[in-house]
Design a protein around this motif. Structure first.
Motif, PDB file in Angstrom:
ATOM      1  N   HIS A   1      -4.499   0.749   1.306  1.00 58.65           N
ATOM      2  CA  HIS A   1      -4.289  -0.407   0.441  1.00 58.65           C
ATOM      3  C   HIS A   1      -5.108  -0.283  -0.834  1.00 58.65           C
ATOM      4  CE1 HIS A   1      -2.050  -2.310   3.667  1.00 58.65           C
ATOM      5  NE2 HIS A   1      -2.967  -1.808   4.479  1.00 58.65           N
ATOM      6  N   ASP A   2      -4.721  -1.047  -1.861  1.00 60.00           N
ATOM      7  CA  ASP A   2      -5.372  -0.969  -3.168  1.00 60.00           C
ATOM      8  C   ASP A   2      -6.857  -1.300  -3.111  1.00 60.00           C
ATOM      9  OD1 ASP A   2      -2.981  -0.206  -4.323  1.00 60.00           O
ATOM     10  OD2 ASP A   2      -2.442  -2.238  -4.940  1.00 60.00           O
ATOM     11  N   ASN A   3      -7.290  -2.086  -2.122  1.00 57.78           N
ATOM     12  CA  ASN A   3      -8.710  -2.437  -2.006  1.00 57.78           C
ATOM     13  C   ASN A   3      -9.533  -1.338  -1.337  1.00 57.78           C
ATOM     14  OD1 ASN A   3      -7.941  -2.668   0.661  1.00 57.78           O
ATOM     15  ND2 ASN A   3      -8.322  -4.856   0.826  1.00 57.78           N
ATOM     16  N   GLY A   4      -8.892  -0.181  -1.038  1.00 61.78           N
ATOM     17  CA  GLY A   4      -9.592   0.927  -0.401  1.00 61.78           C
ATOM     18  C   GLY A   4      -9.585   0.865   1.117  1.00 61.78           C
ATOM     19  N   TRP A   5      -9.023  -0.184   1.672  1.00 63.37           N
ATOM     20  CA  TRP A   5      -8.955  -0.304   3.116  1.00 63.37           C
ATOM     21  C   TRP A   5      -7.719   0.410   3.641  1.00 63.37           C
ATOM     22  CZ3 TRP A   5     -10.962  -5.536   5.273  1.00 63.37           C
ATOM     23  CH2 TRP A   5     -12.211  -5.788   4.722  1.00 63.37           C
ATOM     24  N   VAL A   6      -7.733   0.665   4.954  1.00 67.82           N
ATOM     25  CA  VAL A   6      -6.611   1.324   5.614  1.00 67.82           C
ATOM     26  C   VAL A   6      -6.231   0.480   6.827  1.00 67.82           C
ATOM     27  CG1 VAL A   6      -5.887   3.385   6.891  1.00 67.82           C
ATOM     28  CG2 VAL A   6      -7.330   3.620   4.856  1.00 67.82           C
TER      29      VAL A   6
ATOM     30  N   VAL B   1      -7.781  -2.480  11.308  1.00 66.60           N
ATOM     31  CA  VAL B   1      -8.170  -2.516   9.901  1.00 66.60           C
ATOM     32  C   VAL B   1      -9.398  -1.634   9.811  1.00 66.60           C
ATOM     33  CG1 VAL B   1      -9.049  -3.935   8.014  1.00 66.60           C
ATOM     34  CG2 VAL B   1      -7.258  -4.823   9.502  1.00 66.60           C
ATOM     35  N   ARG B   2      -9.396  -0.717   8.849  1.00 66.83           N
ATOM     36  CA  ARG B   2     -10.519   0.208   8.696  1.00 66.83           C
ATOM     37  C   ARG B   2     -11.075   0.110   7.285  1.00 66.83           C
ATOM     38  NH1 ARG B   2      -7.931   5.696  11.355  1.00 66.83           N
ATOM     39  NH2 ARG B   2      -7.499   4.797  13.408  1.00 66.83           N
ATOM     40  N   VAL B   3     -12.394   0.142   7.203  1.00 59.62           N
ATOM     41  CA  VAL B   3     -13.072   0.268   5.921  1.00 59.62           C
ATOM     42  C   VAL B   3     -13.586   1.699   5.917  1.00 59.62           C
ATOM     43  CG1 VAL B   3     -14.953  -0.532   4.459  1.00 59.62           C
ATOM     44  CG2 VAL B   3     -13.711  -2.158   5.898  1.00 59.62           C
ATOM     45  N   GLY B   4     -12.965   2.549   5.098  1.00 61.33           N
ATOM     46  CA  GLY B   4     -13.231   3.972   5.206  1.00 61.33           C
ATOM     47  C   GLY B   4     -12.686   4.438   6.539  1.00 61.33           C
ATOM     48  N   ALA B   5     -13.502   5.117   7.327  1.00 58.07           N
ATOM     49  CA  ALA B   5     -13.062   5.590   8.641  1.00 58.07           C
ATOM     50  C   ALA B   5     -13.483   4.643   9.757  1.00 58.07           C
ATOM     51  CB  ALA B   5     -13.632   6.979   8.907  1.00 58.07           C
ATOM     52  N   LYS B   6     -14.206   3.560   9.425  1.00 55.58           N
ATOM     53  CA  LYS B   6     -14.768   2.666  10.446  1.00 55.58           C
ATOM     54  C   LYS B   6     -13.839   1.487  10.733  1.00 55.58           C
ATOM     55  CE  LYS B   6     -18.612  -0.406  11.306  1.00 55.58           C
ATOM     56  NZ  LYS B   6     -19.674  -1.184  10.677  1.00 55.58           N
TER      57      LYS B   6
ATOM     58  N   GLY C   1       0.828  -1.198   0.000  1.00 52.64           N
ATOM     59  CA  GLY C   1       0.000   0.000   0.000  1.00 52.64           C
ATOM     60  C   GLY C   1       0.859   1.242   0.000  1.00 52.64           C
ATOM     61  N   VAL C   2       0.211   2.373   0.232  1.00 51.17           N
ATOM     62  CA  VAL C   2       0.889   3.667   0.269  1.00 51.17           C
ATOM     63  C   VAL C   2       0.681   4.270   1.649  1.00 51.17           C
ATOM     64  CG1 VAL C   2       0.945   6.001  -0.710  1.00 51.17           C
ATOM     65  CG2 VAL C   2       0.573   4.030  -2.203  1.00 51.17           C
ATOM     66  N   VAL C   3       1.746   4.797   2.227  1.00 48.99           N
ATOM     67  CA  VAL C   3       1.655   5.431   3.540  1.00 48.99           C
ATOM     68  C   VAL C   3       0.825   6.708   3.404  1.00 48.99           C
ATOM     69  CG1 VAL C   3       2.933   6.455   5.457  1.00 48.99           C
ATOM     70  CG2 VAL C   3       3.881   4.474   4.233  1.00 48.99           C
ATOM     71  N   ALA C   4      -0.333   6.699   4.041  1.00 48.39           N
ATOM     72  CA  ALA C   4      -1.234   7.852   3.993  1.00 48.39           C
ATOM     73  C   ALA C   4      -0.890   8.862   5.080  1.00 48.39           C
ATOM     74  CB  ALA C   4      -2.681   7.394   4.142  1.00 48.39           C
ATOM     75  N   TYR C   5      -0.337   8.372   6.182  1.00 52.96           N
ATOM     76  CA  TYR C   5       0.000   9.245   7.313  1.00 52.96           C
ATOM     77  C   TYR C   5       1.112   8.596   8.116  1.00 52.96           C
ATOM     78  CZ  TYR C   5      -0.318  11.755  11.717  1.00 52.96           C
ATOM     79  OH  TYR C   5      -0.012  12.486  12.822  1.00 52.96           O
ATOM     80  N   ALA C   6       2.034   9.385   8.576  1.00 55.22           N
ATOM     81  CA  ALA C   6       3.090   8.933   9.481  1.00 55.22           C
ATOM     82  C   ALA C   6       3.454  10.122  10.364  1.00 55.22           C
ATOM     83  CB  ALA C   6       4.310   8.444   8.703  1.00 55.22           C
TER      84      ALA C   6
ATOM     85  N   PRO D   1       5.083   9.680   4.550  1.00 54.19           N
ATOM     86  CA  PRO D   1       3.835   9.772   3.795  1.00 54.19           C
ATOM     87  C   PRO D   1       4.123   9.762   2.288  1.00 54.19           C
ATOM     88  CG  PRO D   1       3.821  11.342   5.598  1.00 54.19           C
ATOM     89  CD  PRO D   1       5.215  10.769   5.528  1.00 54.19           C
ATOM     90  N   GLY D   2       3.291   9.029   1.562  1.00 53.15           N
ATOM     91  CA  GLY D   2       3.447   8.920   0.116  1.00 53.15           C
ATOM     92  C   GLY D   2       4.334   7.763  -0.318  1.00 53.15           C
ATOM     93  N   GLU D   3       5.054   7.168   0.618  1.00 51.45           N
ATOM     94  CA  GLU D   3       5.946   6.058   0.288  1.00 51.45           C
ATOM     95  C   GLU D   3       5.137   4.787   0.022  1.00 51.45           C
ATOM     96  OE1 GLU D   3       9.518   3.542   2.488  1.00 51.45           O
ATOM     97  OE2 GLU D   3       9.067   5.581   3.154  1.00 51.45           O
ATOM     98  N   ARG D   4       5.491   4.071  -1.041  1.00 54.75           N
ATOM     99  CA  ARG D   4       4.870   2.781  -1.333  1.00 54.75           C
ATOM    100  C   ARG D   4       5.586   1.726  -0.495  1.00 54.75           C
ATOM    101  NH1 ARG D   4       1.018   0.767  -3.223  1.00 54.75           N
ATOM    102  NH2 ARG D   4       0.492  -0.522  -4.939  1.00 54.75           N
ATOM    103  N   VAL D   5       4.817   0.908   0.220  1.00 54.41           N
ATOM    104  CA  VAL D   5       5.395  -0.129   1.072  1.00 54.41           C
ATOM    105  C   VAL D   5       4.942  -1.494   0.579  1.00 54.41           C
ATOM    106  CG1 VAL D   5       5.677   1.337   3.101  1.00 54.41           C
ATOM    107  CG2 VAL D   5       3.534   0.113   2.780  1.00 54.41           C
TER     108      VAL D   5
END
Length: 85
Positions: free
Chosen positions: A23-28, A69-74, A3-8, A41-45
């Motif tokens: 992650h590519d499936n839209g999960w976080v 594991v979050r689906v959206g913000a949940k 995935g891609v680091v959205a926040y650090a 942030p922005g780094e691909r892992v």
């Protein structure tokens, strides 16, 4: 998973040093209470890559990792989505 680091960072005080990976499936996935963050942030892992070192920041009273594991913000129970060991 990859995935891609959205926040650090550490702006969310109760989570201490926090890493969010989108992650590519839209999960976080969220990894909190870290002692040291190893990504930006922005780094691909990649799956299995070290992104942080567990610690005792935020509300943690002893060294540990808080994982979500979050689906959206949940937040959702991660067990059904993790590979069987």
């Amino acid at each position: 998973e990859a995935g891609v680091v959205a926040y650090a960072g550490s702006e969310v005080k109760s989570y201490g040093n926090l890493v969010l990976v989108r992650h590519d499936n839209g999960w976080v996935t969220a990894y909190a209470y870290n002692d040291q963050i190893l990504v930006q942030p922005g780094e691909r892992v990649k799956r299995g890559q070290a992104i942080a070192k567990a610690g005792r920041t935020g509300n943690a009273e002893q060294p540990q990792l808080h994982f979500e594991v979050r689906v959206g913000a949940k937040p959702v129970d991660p067990v059904p989505y993790l590979e069987k060991l």
